[in-house]
Each structure stands twice: as C-alpha cells, then as structure tokens.
Design a protein around this motif. Sequence first.
Motif, PDB file in Angstrom:
ATOM      1  N   ASP A  45       6.066  -0.575  25.773  1.00 33.17           N
ATOM      2  CA  ASP A  45       6.555   0.882  25.763  1.00 33.17           C
ATOM      3  C   ASP A  45       7.500   0.994  27.001  1.00 33.17           C
ATOM      4  OD1 ASP A  45       7.271   3.257  25.611  1.00 33.17           O
ATOM      5  OD2 ASP A  45       5.398   4.242  24.985  1.00 33.17           O
ATOM      6  N   PRO A  46       8.885   1.089  26.945  1.00 30.26           N
ATOM      7  CA  PRO A  46       9.591   1.334  28.215  1.00 30.26           C
ATOM      8  C   PRO A  46       9.338   2.467  28.782  1.00 30.26           C
ATOM      9  CG  PRO A  46      10.835   1.660  26.131  1.00 30.26           C
ATOM     10  CD  PRO A  46       9.587   1.137  25.720  1.00 30.26           C
ATOM     11  N   GLN A  47       8.742   3.467  28.292  1.00 27.96           N
ATOM     12  CA  GLN A  47       8.314   4.748  29.059  1.00 27.96           C
ATOM     13  C   GLN A  47       7.376   4.470  29.983  1.00 27.96           C
ATOM     14  OE1 GLN A  47       7.557   7.807  26.172  1.00 27.96           O
ATOM     15  NE2 GLN A  47       9.603   8.096  25.741  1.00 27.96           N
ATOM     16  N   ASN A  48       6.534   3.570  29.936  1.00 31.14           N
ATOM     17  CA  ASN A  48       5.297   3.251  30.663  1.00 31.14           C
ATOM     18  C   ASN A  48       5.650   2.097  31.800  1.00 31.14           C
ATOM     19  OD1 ASN A  48       3.799   4.918  29.193  1.00 31.14           O
ATOM     20  ND2 ASN A  48       3.114   3.390  27.868  1.00 31.14           N
ATOM     21  N   ASP A  49       6.997   1.845  32.019  1.00 33.19           N
ATOM     22  CA  ASP A  49       7.210   0.753  33.067  1.00 33.19           C
ATOM     23  C   ASP A  49       7.092   1.504  34.262  1.00 33.19           C
ATOM     24  OD1 ASP A  49       8.187  -0.930  31.457  1.00 33.19           O
ATOM     25  OD2 ASP A  49      10.325  -0.591  31.626  1.00 33.19           O
ATOM     26  N   GLY A  50       6.316   0.797  35.387  1.00 33.69           N
ATOM     27  CA  GLY A  50       6.239   1.501  36.645  1.00 33.69           C
ATOM     28  C   GLY A  50       6.242   0.411  37.656  1.00 33.69           C
ATOM     29  N   ASP A  51       5.752   0.899  38.915  1.00 30.05           N
ATOM     30  CA  ASP A  51       5.844  -0.222  39.756  1.00 30.05           C
ATOM     31  C   ASP A  51       4.306  -0.918  40.226  1.00 30.05           C
ATOM     32  OD1 ASP A  51       8.507   0.104  40.487  1.00 30.05           O
ATOM     33  OD2 ASP A  51       8.241   1.965  41.728  1.00 30.05           O
ATOM     34  N   GLU A  52       3.421  -0.173  39.898  1.00 27.95           N
ATOM     35  CA  GLU A  52       2.003  -0.405  40.445  1.00 27.95           C
ATOM     36  C   GLU A  52       1.127  -0.806  39.052  1.00 27.95           C
ATOM     37  OE1 GLU A  52       0.599   0.674  44.481  1.00 27.95           O
ATOM     38  OE2 GLU A  52       1.198   2.447  43.724  1.00 27.95           O
ATOM     39  N   VAL A  53       0.109  -1.632  39.324  1.00 33.30           N
ATOM     40  CA  VAL A  53      -0.969  -1.644  38.164  1.00 33.30           C
ATOM     41  C   VAL A  53      -1.867  -0.405  38.638  1.00 33.30           C
ATOM     42  CG1 VAL A  53      -1.219  -4.177  38.215  1.00 33.30           C
ATOM     43  CG2 VAL A  53      -2.389  -2.906  39.984  1.00 33.30           C
ATOM     44  N   ASP A  54      -2.373   0.124  37.346  1.00 35.65           N
ATOM     45  CA  ASP A  54      -3.196   1.293  37.611  1.00 35.65           C
ATOM     46  C   ASP A  54      -4.510   0.987  36.610  1.00 35.65           C
ATOM     47  OD1 ASP A  54      -3.985   3.687  38.166  1.00 35.65           O
ATOM     48  OD2 ASP A  54      -2.232   4.771  36.909  1.00 35.65           O
ATOM     49  N   ILE A  55      -5.305   1.949  36.530  1.00 37.70           N
ATOM     50  CA  ILE A  55      -6.575   1.953  35.881  1.00 37.70           C
ATOM     51  C   ILE A  55      -6.459   3.073  34.996  1.00 37.70           C
ATOM     52  CG2 ILE A  55      -9.095   2.133  35.856  1.00 37.70           C
ATOM     53  CD1 ILE A  55      -8.004  -0.356  37.136  1.00 37.70           C
ATOM     54  N   TRP A  56      -6.503   2.778  33.444  1.00 34.67           N
ATOM     55  CA  TRP A  56      -6.795   3.800  32.509  1.00 34.67           C
ATOM     56  C   TRP A  56      -7.940   3.418  31.708  1.00 34.67           C
ATOM     57  CZ3 TRP A  56      -1.482   3.377  29.521  1.00 34.67           C
ATOM     58  CH2 TRP A  56      -0.289   3.744  30.478  1.00 34.67           C
ATOM     59  N   SER A  57      -8.648   4.842  31.180  1.00 28.86           N
ATOM     60  CA  SER A  57      -9.833   4.379  30.415  1.00 28.86           C
ATOM     61  C   SER A  57      -9.831   5.207  29.127  1.00 28.86           C
ATOM     62  CB  SER A  57     -11.202   4.889  31.131  1.00 28.86           C
ATOM     63  OG  SER A  57     -11.144   6.146  31.365  1.00 28.86           O
ATOM     64  N   TYR A  58     -10.431   4.913  27.888  1.00 24.32           N
ATOM     65  CA  TYR A  58     -10.576   5.723  26.798  1.00 24.32           C
ATOM     66  C   TYR A  58     -12.019   5.932  26.315  1.00 24.32           C
ATOM     67  CZ  TYR A  58      -5.735   4.222  26.719  1.00 24.32           C
ATOM     68  OH  TYR A  58      -4.277   4.068  27.100  1.00 24.32           O
ATOM     69  N   SER A  59     -12.066   7.292  25.880  1.00 22.51           N
ATOM     70  CA  SER A  59     -13.346   7.240  25.171  1.00 22.51           C
ATOM     71  C   SER A  59     -13.605   6.400  23.919  1.00 22.51           C
ATOM     72  CB  SER A  59     -13.577   8.664  24.700  1.00 22.51           C
ATOM     73  OG  SER A  59     -13.522   9.704  25.785  1.00 22.51           O
ATOM     74  N   ARG A  60     -14.768   6.112  23.758  1.00 19.13           N
ATOM     75  CA  ARG A  60     -15.093   5.132  22.494  1.00 19.13           C
ATOM     76  C   ARG A  60     -16.582   5.690  21.953  1.00 19.13           C
ATOM     77  NH1 ARG A  60     -16.282  -0.772  24.918  1.00 19.13           N
ATOM     78  NH2 ARG A  60     -17.937  -0.373  26.224  1.00 19.13           N
ATOM     79  N   TRP A  61     -16.530   5.446  20.647  1.00 20.63           N
ATOM     80  CA  TRP A  61     -17.664   5.677  19.963  1.00 20.63           C
ATOM     81  C   TRP A  61     -17.811   4.827  18.793  1.00 20.63           C
ATOM     82  CZ3 TRP A  61     -12.865   7.856  19.767  1.00 20.63           C
ATOM     83  CH2 TRP A  61     -12.380   8.012  18.588  1.00 20.63           C
ATOM     84  N   ARG A  62     -19.060   5.090  18.124  1.00 22.96           N
ATOM     85  CA  ARG A  62     -19.264   4.040  16.769  1.00 22.96           C
ATOM     86  C   ARG A  62     -19.091   5.056  15.726  1.00 22.96           C
ATOM     87  NH1 ARG A  62     -21.254  -1.138  18.053  1.00 22.96           N
ATOM     88  NH2 ARG A  62     -21.670  -1.437  20.182  1.00 22.96           N
TER      89      ARG A  62
END
Length: 613
Positions: free
Chosen positions: A119-136
């Motif tokens: 996704d070109p909108q997410n281009d950037g210069d640095e690595v980052d940390i993202w997290s997501y909720s999860r469930w069963r």
Amino acid sequence: MSTGSKALDRPIHQWLSDIAAGKLRLPSFQRGEAWDRRRIESMLRTIVRDLPLGITLVLEVGDQEQFHSRPLATAPETNTKVTEHLLDGQQRLTALWRALKDNYEDRTFFVHHPLLDEDPQNDGDEVDIWSYSRWRNKARQIMPRWTEDPEQTSRRGLVPVRLLDPQIDDDVNRWVEEATAHLKPKPDEHTDVNELYAAMERHQARQKFLKEEVLSPLRETVKHYLLPYLNLPATTPKSVALDVFINMNTNAKPLRAYDIVVAEVESATGARLQEMIDKFVGQFPRLAEFGNIGDLILQTVALHQDREPNKSGFFGIDAHRLVSEWPETCRGLEDAIDLLSRLRIWDAARLPTAVAIPVVAAVLVRAPKDGDGRGLIEHVVRKYLWTTFFTGRYDGAAATRAYADARPLLLFAAAPTKEGAARLETEVPVFDRNVYPLPNLRALQAAAWPAGKNSLARAVLATANYFGARDFADDAPLTDANVTRREYHHLFPAKLLRDAGIEANLALNCGLITWRTNRAIGRLDPIKYLKARTDAAPTDQTVEQRLHSHLIPAGALQDAGPYPTEVVGGDLEALVRPDFERFLSERAAIVERAMQLLCDGHTPELGDVLNRS
C-alpha cells in the motif's frame, strides 16, 4: 552502604536464554504484569531501532536464594539452579519474552517494514511496531484470520515479532516460504520458458529480500541488542537489596515495604497476611482509627522480634514467627488501644505521636495478662506514653529512637519487678529528664494549635481531655462516641483576639466542645457566655465544674472582660491582653501539674491537680 554493584550490558539472546532455563526469576513480592499494549509497542520500537532502553536491576544469587521466587509470566518452571533475581525490569523483560514468544492471548505484535508494504500510503522511512487485537471464534480459530496468514501479513508490510526470537530458526524459513508461495511458478506444458524463469527470479528475489534485507538485520539487531542492567552481588544484604528495589521502582503505584512483607509471608508460610489483618480489624475495628494498620502491625512485629520498626527491620521479619505469634500480636495491639482509650485518646487525629503505639503493643505482647506484674507494666507504659507525648523525642529519627526505648522495656516486660522498674529510669533513653526534659511553663504557653500535627500541642489537649472534658452547655463528657463530633474551640474567642492583635491559635486556648456550643459562643466575651451558661445551669457551681474538667481555670475565664464592641485596636489590646495572659499562665500551671503526674505513670484524679492550684 557500598554493595559493590556494577553497571553492565547483556544481549537480549542471553536474557532470553536465562529466562527459558529458569536461571533468572522474579522475587515473589513482585506484582504481576502491568504494561498495556502502547508501552509494549514503545519498548519493541526502541529495540528494533537500536535506541537506548532503561536500566534493569539484578541481584546475584549465591548458594541460597534470599527471596522466594517464581518464573516470569509464561516462562517455564525448571529445576535449574537460580543464579539471579530480577528486582527491577520485570515489565520490560516479561513484555519482551511474551511478544517474542507470541503468547499474548488477546494481541499479536508485528514489525511494519515500509519497503514490504504494497500500500503506497504506508511508505515511510523507518520500521515501526504495530499490533492487532485477536480472539478466537466459536470454532476456536484465531481471528482476524489474516494475522495468521504469512502472505497477507507480508503484503501489508508486517513481519511477526515472534520471528525475531533468537531462539528460533526453522519458523523463519517456513514463514518466508509461505509468504512467497503465491509467487512460486506453477509450470505446465503451455508455460513459456522465459516467463517461467522470470517468475522464478521474482520468487527468489522476494525470498532473498525478506531474508537478507528485512528479517536478517532485524534478527541481528534484536539478538545482540544490549539491555543495560545494574548488578548487585550475592553478598548484598537482603534489606539493602530491597531498599534499592523500592527506590528504583517506577510503577505508577510503587511497592511499599508492607507489600513485600505480605508476599514474603505468603511464599514462606502460605498464610495470607492481608486476610489475617482484615479479619483482625473486623473483630477490632477501633485499630483503624489510629492510622495505617499494616504499618502499625509490622512495627509491632518487628519490635517483638527485636528489630527496628522500619524498612530494614521489616525485611528481616521471621515470617514463620509472625504467623505462629499472630494471636499474641493482635492481643498486644488490642491492649495498647484499650490503654489509650483509658487515657481518653481514641484516634490518630488527637494522638501526639503514633510511634509509641507499636512499642506499647510489643511490650504488652510479652507482658503477663494479669496480677501485680501486669499492674507494674501498665504503670511503666503509661509513664512511657506521656513522656513521649511531652518530650518530642520522636520528632526525628523516630524508628531508631523507638527501638532504643523499646529494648529495655521489652526485657522488663518478660519479668517485671519493682527493682527492674527502678532500673528503667537509667535504661530507657526517653526517661532521661536531663536529655529529654519536660516542657516548662513558657513552652506550654507557646504550644501551637492542636488541630495540627504538633506533638506538644496535642499532648496539652490530651492532658486537658484526660479528666472528662465535659461540654460547657450540655455537660456530656468526652467519649469515643462523640470525640469526632467535637470541635476545636477558642476559649478566648479567636475574633476577639484577632481584633486585639493577639495570637489566638494556642493549645492552652483550646477546648473540645460540641459544635452547637461552639456556634453559640461566637465572639461573645468569655464572661458573657459563661454568665449565660451559669444562668441556665442547675447550680452556680455546675459551669465551673465543666470548665475544670478541661483543666480550665474558671476564675481567670470568668473574670475576663467586659470588652465593649466599640473599643478597637490598641485600646482593645490593652483590655484583653492582661486577662488573656493571666488565663494562659494559670492554665499552664494546672496543665504542668497534670503533666508531671501523668509522666510519672500515675492515674491522677481531677482533685489531685486542682487542689494544688
């Protein structure tokens, strides 16, 4: 005290290895996990960007663990010899361990790499940390499903943080294979050879990029990231290690010495100290009126175990003795509060110093329950209490001084005799009137307003209350049931004295009376108010008796005034000051006589004080 501590660095792979092997464990007094996902993301972001992280505190373990311990959350329980206790840094190391092991039930963490993201909108210069909720879901499948799909995550530029775990390799290769499987050519008889080679090159290029440009640098950064720590040698005394831990603890609600003792007692004996305390307070609720219950109990236990009533002493408490002697400790505290009640002191707000309570309680733990010995001990304890109230010995270095006073008292309590009581005059520091003299008349007259925390001011009020402190109007004596409803009343009205430019907030100008009586007096001259009370009383002597129960010189108060309302400034001062100074002088003399009798351990009657006036 020098501990020989050292500031060192240790790579993450070594931290993880020690946690997995069970060499690094948490002392049992450490609380559970507290970090939210934002703090975990922030820490992981700091690491993958190779930026500095805060220092950790580690205590070496010698031949034997100083503290009962447990593994970090989700780390395995092993039989390996423990070599270190993690005193500070639990949150970051637990978060690091769990994020790399991907065992948070409700969240998964990813490294976002902008060069991977389609996704070109997410281009950037640095690595980052993202997290997501999860469930069963109902089928026990992890949701959202895409977070478990290497192809979909890689297209979003996401690499699972678990792949950065230095302790795994196979999972990395497997994830790369699955992330690039859609690019792998599937030749058939109609496939053009050039197109096949081109597809193979795209597939291999993507794999190489994932391995060499993304995963390998990240894994190397994490593996060799140096986490700084302060190392305390195994020879560090337990109390010192705990003191360092408390000072370094940066949680929003830092651990107290009490919290540590509670955890240590439960680990050592299985007994839940907080539940024991709650049960005791439920049976004896009056204890709650005298301040922090946990501190009072620990101070009493420490003194009974011949330790100072402070953090250092708390950390040396024998947990098994605490539990086995619990009934005696409770009885000692009950007896101490009962004794204070007999002195007409029912709460912390009117107690000159709380430091004395654990000393008295510890002494009464050891004392015989009845007989002559009990009477002798209570005489000594009364003397001790009133002397501490009036001398201000505990206004500084309170724990150390309380311990010095308690030691000879505790020895005496075990075998009370008249000879032993006489020796206490030279053995108990607070009884040395040369070093800790009782206040003179001038000091009593200068004592501050007792609604504050000044110990002498409260001692003056406690002395005045000791003889009943009957209300001026309704004649009700001061009791535990009404003490909190009484108000601090200016005997010479505050407004009158302020108008005359005279200090009104003095302990000798104070009496505890009902709020109704207090409101009725207002700015009235003392003589006018007392005349009204005399007219309403059954006999002329009734109001005088009520005043005497506060150690108030009735004559000095009744003779004051009148002060015409039109007189102000210096003229008013000229009228008021002589009356007020006479009143203070006469009341100080009465309080002084009562103080001397009380500080000698006697139980004087009101006549013993007034008849000498």
